[in-house]
Design an enzyme around this catalytic site. Structure first.
Site: not given
Ligand SMILES: *[C@@H]1O[C@H](CO)[C@@H](O)[C@H](O)[C@H]1NC(C)=O
Ligand SMILES: *[C@@H]1O[C@H](CO)[C@@H](O)[C@H](O)[C@H]1NC(C)=O
Ligand SMILES: *[C@@H]1O[C@H](CO)[C@@H](O)[C@H](O)[C@H]1NC(C)=O
Length: 251
Positions: A58, A105, A109
């Site tokens: 993920h 992502e 992040h």
């Protein structure tokens, strides 16, 4: 067996160097998050393709910061050599041919992880995530110790036990709690944590406020809610769902 028993002491030892060196805005932990495609897709119907029967990536998330540099755009042409592995190990379950999941992502992040020199390019970030995913090989470890998708329920302690015994650190295991059936929870996500030197460390079940600014904290709560996952309950049977049958999938 773990040599250092009181968890606080272990953490203190593991963390001491990071705390001394790191500036206060810097993250101190990375969370390698795996999800189980069948469970993810059970929440995201009908767009999802749950035709994958292994744990996929993920994300690789620092414990601090969200969207740290919004002008640092995702560029998949920097990742040509990684793309075949990314498609397999880090697939976009909603839209397999799209790069949107990786872009998301990275933006959310990766740009924060990139505050560390070891992760300060897109190639470093994505290749490190893949490297850690393969090194940990969570999917094989679960299989090896007979934690496999099944119609029979597991105890959370069985799954947690296998991971703790093998890696010697505590994971964070998340489930979907179906509102219609409080007697079961569905295994959805497994997080394994690492320190800034990529050494495994315990994940904490509950986020601690002291390491996060108010904004991060709020974002993470919203994030958790949006994902539909929450920490699995120790006392509720865990369903580890197999793939839907081939017949269902072709419809
Ligand atoms: C899963 O299905 C999607 C869409 O049908 C396809 O693009 C993808 O290659 C499949 N993945 C696997 C591992 O079979
Ligand atoms: C944000 O990313 C851009 C593009 O890579 C870079 O030029 C800029 O220096 C970064 N800003 C900060 C604060 O790191
Ligand atoms: C993406 O990276 C490639 C290779 O470095 C570069 O040629 C291209 O201009 C970049 N694209 C964008 C939109 O920044």
């Amino acid at each position: 067996m773990k040599l250092c028993i009181p968890p606080l002491l272990c953490l203190a030892v593991a963390f001491s160097s990071a705390f001394v060196i790191s500036p206060p805005h810097m993250w101190t932990k990375l969370i390698l998050t795996h999800h189980w495609p069948s469970t993810f897709c059970s929440m995201e119907k009908p767009a999802c393709h749950p035709n994958i029967s292994y744990w996929t990536l993920h994300g690789l998330w620092p414990d601090k910061g969200i969207v740290c540099n919004s002008s640092w755009h995702f560029n998949s042409s920097l990742l040509e050599d990684l793309l075949p592995d990314m498609k397999k190990s880090w697939p976009n379950l909603l839209s397999p041919s799209s790069a949107s999941f990786w872009k998301y992502e990275w933006h959310k992040h990766g740009t924060c992880a990139a505050k560390a020199a070891s992760l300060n390019t897109q190639h470093k970030y994505f290749s490190k995530a893949l490297e850690l995913y393969h090194k940990l090989d969570l999917d094989s470890i679960l299989k090896k110790f007979d934690i496999v998708p099944s119609a029979t329920y597991y105890k959370l302690s069985q799954i947690e036990g296998v991971i703790e015994n093998f890696y010697n650190v505590k994971p964070k295991i998340q489930c979907v709690h179906p509102s219609k059936n409080p007697d079961v929870q569905i295994l959805g996500q497994i997080e394994i944590c690492l320190d800034p030197d990529f050494t495994l460390m315990d994940c904490e079940k509950h986020l601690t406020t002291e390491k996060m600014s108010k904004g991060d904290w709020k974002n993470l709560i919203v994030d958790d809610k949006a994902s539909g996952f929450s920490v699995c309950d120790l006392n509720v049977p865990v369903y580890y769902p197999p793939l839907p049958s081939t017949h269902e999938r072709t419809n």
